[in-house]
Scaffold this active site. Sequence first.
Site, PDB file in Angstrom:
ATOM      1  N   THR A 188      42.257  58.129  53.808  1.00 29.00           N
ATOM      2  CA  THR A 188      41.817  56.744  53.631  1.00 29.00           C
ATOM      3  C   THR A 188      41.444  56.495  52.165  1.00 29.00           C
ATOM      4  O   THR A 188      41.646  55.391  51.653  1.00 29.00           O
ATOM      5  CB  THR A 188      40.637  56.412  54.571  1.00 29.00           C
ATOM      6  OG1 THR A 188      39.617  57.387  54.407  1.00 29.00           O
ATOM      7  CG2 THR A 188      41.089  56.390  56.025  1.00 29.00           C
ATOM      8  N   GLY A 244      36.021  51.569  47.632  1.00 26.04           N
ATOM      9  CA  GLY A 244      36.894  50.455  48.012  1.00 26.04           C
ATOM     10  C   GLY A 244      37.303  49.574  46.857  1.00 26.04           C
ATOM     11  O   GLY A 244      38.362  48.947  46.879  1.00 26.04           O
ATOM     12  N   GLU A 245      36.463  49.486  45.840  1.00 28.32           N
ATOM     13  CA  GLU A 245      36.741  48.547  44.764  1.00 28.32           C
ATOM     14  C   GLU A 245      37.053  49.209  43.424  1.00 28.32           C
ATOM     15  O   GLU A 245      37.432  48.548  42.470  1.00 28.32           O
ATOM     16  CB  GLU A 245      35.556  47.582  44.632  1.00 28.32           C
ATOM     17  CG  GLU A 245      35.429  46.746  45.889  1.00 28.32           C
ATOM     18  CD  GLU A 245      34.165  45.922  45.955  1.00 28.32           C
ATOM     19  OE1 GLU A 245      34.219  44.763  45.550  1.00 28.32           O
ATOM     20  OE2 GLU A 245      33.133  46.433  46.421  1.00 28.32           O
TER      21      GLU A 245
HETATM   22 MO1  MOS Z   1      33.789  43.076  48.049  1.00 25.05          MO
HETATM   23  S1  MOS Z   1      34.572  41.630  46.828  1.00 25.05           S
HETATM   24  O1  MOS Z   1      32.267  43.321  47.262  1.00 25.05           O
HETATM   25  O2  MOS Z   1      33.618  42.187  49.504  1.00 25.05           O
END
Ligand code: MOS
Length: 744
Positions: free
Chosen positions: A639, A709-710
């Site tokens: 993932t 995730g970012e």
């Molecule tokens: Mo993410 S843009 O912090 O939902």
Amino acid sequence: MSDAAPRPKDNQGQPAPRLEGRLKVTGEARYGSDMPVSNPAFAFLVTSPIAKGTISAIDLGDAKNVPGVLDIFTHENTADLKILSYSKGGGGPSTSIQNLGPKIQHDGQIVAMVVADTFEAAREAAYKVKIAYEAETPSASFDAKGASESPVKSKLPQAGDAAKAFDDAEIKFEAEYGTPTQHHNPIELFTTTAVWNNDELTVYEPSQFMYGLKNQTAKRVGIKPDQVHAVSHFVGGAFGSKAQQTPRTGLVAFAAKKLNRAVKLVATRDQGFTIATYRAETRHRIRIGAGKDGKIKSFQHEGWEVTSRPDDYSVAGVEDSARLYGYGAVKTAVTMVHADRNTPGFMRSPPVVPYIYALESAMDELAAKLDMDPIELRRINDSMKDATGKQWSSRSLMECYDQAAARFGWAKRNRQPGSMRDGDWLIGWGCASAMYPTHIGAAAARVQFSADGQAKVQVAAHEIGTGVMTVVGQMAAERLGIPLEHVRVELGDSAFPPVPVAGGSNQTASCCSVVMKACDAIIAKLNGSTTGHAQTVGSAASPGLGEKFARLGVSTLEEYAEFVPPEAEPNKVAGLFTGPIKKLYEGTPTLVGGSKGEKLMYALGAEFVEVRVHAETREIRVPRIVGAFAAGRIMNTRTAHSQYMGAMIWGVSSALHEATEIDPRNARYVNDNLADYLVPVNADIQEVDVILVPERDNFVNPAGVKGIGELGNVGTAAAVANAVYHATGIRVRELPIRLEKLLT
Ligand code: MOS
């Protein structure tokens, strides 16, 4: 093991396949608007064709004559809907512009909603709603007449006398950069289904925050939060656009109550551009003063960000750009520019995507000016503390550079722009840093463990595609000492204990930390320990498990746990005097971390891009990208790989493809559809290589997870821009980079 499921290295978890993968690929996963409800009516929105003005008359005659129309909602019959006050936090409303008129404050503001027996009837009637407007001339964006400025009031990083250090520096560099409006465009549209059962309301809606949805919807329709049940089992992409409460939810709930019937709304793609949030355009001025040796003595970063008239939305990524390197002195400022626009909001890596694009472009320009390798410039300014003296909890930036550079073959690069060529194609190699603040929030969880070795975990988290369901399951399996197949993970329901908004890349850290705590409490009970801590982890499912349960006289143990990060304790967070768990139940998450605490907590990475620019046509291609990332403990290499790969592809998109065009005459979005809003297709993306650099950081949180995730789409745009410069000698300082900008 494969490229997509890399072999785990130190402090990295197994590449378990996604628990919900089968449901998704077989079409069995139910998204918000798929949830079966009895006898639904269908809603269709009418949105404003002007950006500024007043509704002067509404004629519903023709619309009401369409067979099957049940009711039409406008500002004239929705005064009972409460207007919520805007707050930038993850749980609040996305905008303060919640009214359906008569005042119009942006293009595409919802002005009416038709509800009918069928979707087709609602749509037909929506096109027959006649609304007359008194239009005024709007201000579209930067430089528009009538746009007003206000400074960001929060305390931004400052250290030393940056102006003087700049004046005194041997090498001075100064440049301005710009990024455009962008829209998230998740494949799943913005939908809401509302069902009342007497005074109890159930809302099915794709959401990044169940307790925000529950609490804000209750406030909007004037009932108690306990009367609202929010459900969001699966989310078909969000990227920040489903983190806040948009005005449509309350409107649909209101209509369902009035009609005493379930109401389902699926907004159209173009409506999604104006009824939710977006990434606002930004501008940057960067000044760097350095020695001839490349050591930076002064870093100054000023930002400007577009927002709506009434709302103070800003991302102020100078908070992060001012920490990335060990600058001598720092000066930062951010100004909001208020225009007649819908309020912007979070979009994947909100502060760092635009601000690190500017910084990392500037670093490449400075390296060129110093005639220095750009990696060397980063190495010279690599530091375990920032200009304010704050220490990093862990920092593996140069390790990422070294691994990515080796994989990419950077040593073979000729530094001279335009020097590398393959037939008609100019080859450019560029690199840039990625960074993302490590966030963690107060969270709660419930875990059940049975004598047969089966476990169930409940958290009101959100599977927006990140893999959180799987990694939460892996954490429970590890702590309880059972195989992952024996863990059932339930998410996406406000009946489960609250966790923070699935934003700021905190979810894995927050959920795993609280699930660990609940599991360890169960193991402690089974082991007869009273300390509340597991004596031995991973041994519970030994053959003696049945006896341990039998000794306690039960067949199932259930633990509810609450986790509060030390820096989120009451009184440590400005304005937070009650417990963060209580706040969370009320729909306000408390996220801490990044640059705000005792130490700097960030995940870091290095990205390398090859571009090929056609010598004649100036067509730009990206044949390969290599990214190396270090983010503490990696729960699941599959993932993680997927998150990084998707994010880097988005980074290329952000560099070369994406921009929402706005007509400066009327402040309306022009390309509000997936045909004209460009995103990369398979032919645009070739090799994407992800390296998971091992890192351990036990300071950040109990799970040791930094969140990923970012991270991956930060820095990519700068790496592309730097590669384009290397290929052509042309420095594009305004995204996106399209071929017309390379015609000389
Ligand atoms: Mo993410 S843009 O912090 O939902």
